[in-house]
Enzyme design. Structure first.
Site, short mmCIF file in Angstrom:
data_model
loop_
_atom_site.label_atom_id
_atom_site.label_comp_id
_atom_site.label_asym_id
_atom_site.label_seq_id
_atom_site.Cartn_x
_atom_site.Cartn_y
_atom_site.Cartn_z
NE ARG A 71 -2.52 1.07 3.44
CZ ARG A 71 -2.53 0.07 4.54
NH1 ARG A 71 -3.26 -0.85 4.25
NH2 ARG A 71 -1.91 0.50 5.46
CE1 TYR A 125 -13.59 17.36 -14.92
CE2 TYR A 125 -13.20 16.54 -12.69
CZ TYR A 125 -13.32 16.16 -13.91
OH TYR A 125 -13.67 14.71 -14.29
CG ASP A 197 -7.59 20.87 -11.51
OD1 ASP A 197 -6.43 20.45 -12.39
OD2 ASP A 197 -8.50 20.28 -11.29
CE LYS A 222 -9.34 14.13 -17.73
NZ LYS A 222 -9.71 15.45 -16.72
C1 LIG Z 1 -10.47 15.25 -15.53
C2 LIG Z 1 -10.29 16.23 -14.52
C3 LIG Z 1 -10.22 15.92 -13.21
C4 LIG Z 1 -10.16 14.85 -12.58
O1 LIG Z 1 -9.41 13.68 -13.29
P1 LIG Z 1 -10.08 12.35 -13.12
O2 LIG Z 1 -8.70 11.40 -13.17
O3 LIG Z 1 -10.86 11.93 -14.35
O4 LIG Z 1 -10.71 11.75 -11.85
C5 LIG Z 1 -9.84 17.24 -12.29
N1 LIG Z 1 -9.42 18.29 -13.01
C6 LIG Z 1 -9.69 18.57 -14.47
C7 LIG Z 1 -9.36 19.93 -14.85
C8 LIG Z 1 -9.76 17.51 -15.29
O5 LIG Z 1 -10.22 17.84 -16.46
#
Ligand SMILES: *Cc1c(COP(=O)(O)O)cnc(C)c1O
Length: 409
Positions: A71, A125, A197, A222
C-alpha cells in the site's frame, strides 16, 4: 523526493522529462554492473524481512520510498512521483492517487477541518464542486465560490478567516485564466493555503509552485498518461505542506497500481513532444474557428479575446489541446447535428489522449458566483495528434450540418 542537486542544476524541463525518476537502485541489481533504462513494474503486497528485528525496523522508520507494504508503493510508483516532483521546482514531494478526483479530495481533506471556510473558483471542474457540496458541507466546512477573473478577494475576509484558496487556471469549460501570482501572494499575506488544479497546463507549461502555489494537483489521467488508458491523480507540495499531504494519503489508504504507474511514466517521457503538437494543432484550429461566421466565440487562452489572455501570455510557457467554442445561434439539436456526424472526433468525457474529442458543454449549470451567457450552445474540443487539416475539414462539414438544422428550423 527531489534531491537538491537536480533542482539547482539548471537542466531544462525537456531534459528532466527524459531523465527524472531513474534512480540507480530502481534500475540495477545491487553489486552488479549495468542498469536498465526504465524502472520496471514491481508488483507487491507483502514485503518479506530477514527477521523480526528488520520487520520492526521497517515499521518504525519513515516508510516513504522504503519497501514496507504494498500500500505504501514500490519503486515503480516512487519513480513516477519523483519525476513529477522534479518537474515542479520548489516541490518537496508528490503523492499518487487512483484518479484526479481522488487527488483533489485528498488534498482538500489534508488542509481543511470542521469550521473552516474554503474559497473555490467558480470555474472549477464540476466534480470538484460536487466534493464541496456532497462531502465538505457535511463536515461543517463552508465553500464560498469566487469569480475566476477577480483580482482582489479581500471582500471574503469580512465574513471570517479563510483556510484555503482553490484555483483552477484556465477554468474548466470556459478557460478563464487567473492571476495566480497575485492571488497566491494575497493568500500568503493572509495565512491562507493555496491549491491549484494544474491539469490543463501541466508543470511543463505552468510550474505552479514557482508561481506561489502551495499544493499543485494533476489529473494524470489526461496529459501525463496521454493515451486514454489509465486513471490517475497526483498532488505535489512544498516542504511546508508535503508531510501533511503524505500523511493524509496514507490514512486514506491511497495508492496506485504499479502497472498504472509504469504506463503513466511511459506517457511522461513524451509529454513535451505531445504537448507541442497538441498546442500547434489546437491553435491552428481555434484560429480557423474564430473566422467562421457560425462561430460566435472561441475560448482559448492563446487567443486575445479569451478572458485572461494577457495573464496567460505572462505566466504560461505554452497552451495545450483543450478549448471551447460557442456557436452562433442554434439549439441543442443543431449542436448535436454538428457533433454526431464528426468522422475524426470521438464523443466522450475526459481528454488528454492522442485522439480528438468533441463534447457538448453547458457551463451555466456549474456556476453560482458568476453568470454564463452565450450567443448559442457551446462545444469543447480536445485536439489530438491527427493531422489538423483533416480535423478542420471535419469541423467545416459539421458546421454545415449545424447551419442546416439552425436555419431549416
Ligand atoms: C478530468 C479532470 C479532473 C479529474 O480527473 P479524473 O482522473 O478524471 O478523476 C480534475 N480536474 C480537471 C481540470 C479535469 O479535467
Amino acid at each position: 523526493m527531489s534531491d537538491d542537486a537536480s533542482e539547482q542544476d539548471g537542466r531544462k524541463p525537456l531534459t528532466k522529462l527524459a531523465q527524472a525518476g531513474r534512480k540507480p537502485e530502481w534500475t540495477g541489481m545491487p553489486g552488479q554492473p549495468g542498469a536498465i533504462v526504465s524502472p520496471p513494474v514491481w508488483r507487491a503486497s507483502t514485503i518479506l524481512y530477514d527477521d523480526v528485528a528488520h520487520l520492526r525496523k521497517a515499521a518504525g522508520s519513515s516508510t516513504h520510498e522504503r519497501l514496507f507494504y504494498g500500500r505504501k508503493g514500490t519503486p515503480t510508483a516512487w519513480s513516477l512521483a519523483d519525476a513529477l516532483t522534479e518537474m515542479e521546482p520548489g516541490a518537496e514531494g508528490t503523492m499518487l492517487y487512483p484518479s484526479g478526483v481522488a487527488a483533489i479530495a485528498c488534498a482538500l481533506m489534508a488542509v481543511l477541518k470542521p469550521g473552516d471556510r474554503l474559497l473555490m473558483v467558480d470555474s472549477a471542474y464540476d466534480p470538484t464542486r460536487n466534493f464541496c457540496t456532497q462531502l465538505l458541507d457535511n463536515y461543517g466546512i463552508e465553500t464560498i465560490y469566487y469569480d475566476p477573473t477577480a483580482v482582489s478577494l479581500d471582500v471574503y475576509l469580512e465574513g471570517g478567516p479563510i483556510r484555503a484558496l482553490f484555483l483552477e487556471s484556465p477554468g474548466s469549460l470556459t478557460f478563464e485564466v487567473q492571476d495566480v501570482p497575485a492571488l497566491t501572494a494575497w493568500a500568503k499575506a493572509n495565512g491562507i493555503v493555496t491549491l491549484l488544479d494544474n491539469t490543463w497546463a501541466t508543470p511543463l507549461y505552468f510550474p505552479a509552485l514557482s508561481h506561489g502555489v502551495d499544493i499543485s494537483i494533476l489529473a494524470c489521467t489526461k496529459y501525463i498518461v496521454g493515451h486514454s488508458d489509465v486513471m490517475m491523480g497526483s498532488v505535489t507540495a512544498t516542504p511546508d505542506w508535503f508531510a501533511k499531504i503524505r500523511q493524509t494519503a496514507y490514512v486514506f489508504g491511497q495508492m496506485v497500481s504499479p502497472d498504472d504507474a509504469w504506463l503513466a511514466s511511459r506517457g511522461l517521457r513524451t509529454l513535451g513532444l505531445r504537448l507541442q503538437q497538441h498546442q500547434d494543432s489546437a491553435i491552428a484550429i481555434a484560429q480557423w474557428l474564430k473566422d467562421q461566421p457560425d462561430v460566435a466565440r472561441v475560448l482559448h487562452p492563446a487567443l486575445p479575446d479569451c478572458p485572461g489572455h494577457a495573464l496567460w501570455q505572462r505566466d504560461f510557457s505554452g497552451s495545450t489541446g483543450l478549448f471551447t467554442f460557442v456557436l452562433n445561434g442554434g439549439d441543442d439539436t443543431a449542436r448535436a447535428a454538428l457533433i454526431d456526424g464528426l468522422a475524426h472526433f470521438g464523443i466522450g468525457y475526459s481528454w488528454g489522449g492522442f485522439e480528438s474529442l468533441a463534447l457538448p458543454v453547458d457551463p451555466a449549470r456549474y456556476r453560482s458566483a458568476t453568470q454564463w451567457s452565450a450567443q448559442g450552445p457551446a462545444i469543447r474540443l480536445h485536439i489530438g495528434l491527427e493531422d489538423p487539416a483533416d480535423l478542420i475539414a471535419d469541423i467545416a462539414a459539421g458546421l454545415a450540418r449545424f447551419r442546416a438544422v439552425r436555419d431549416g428550423g
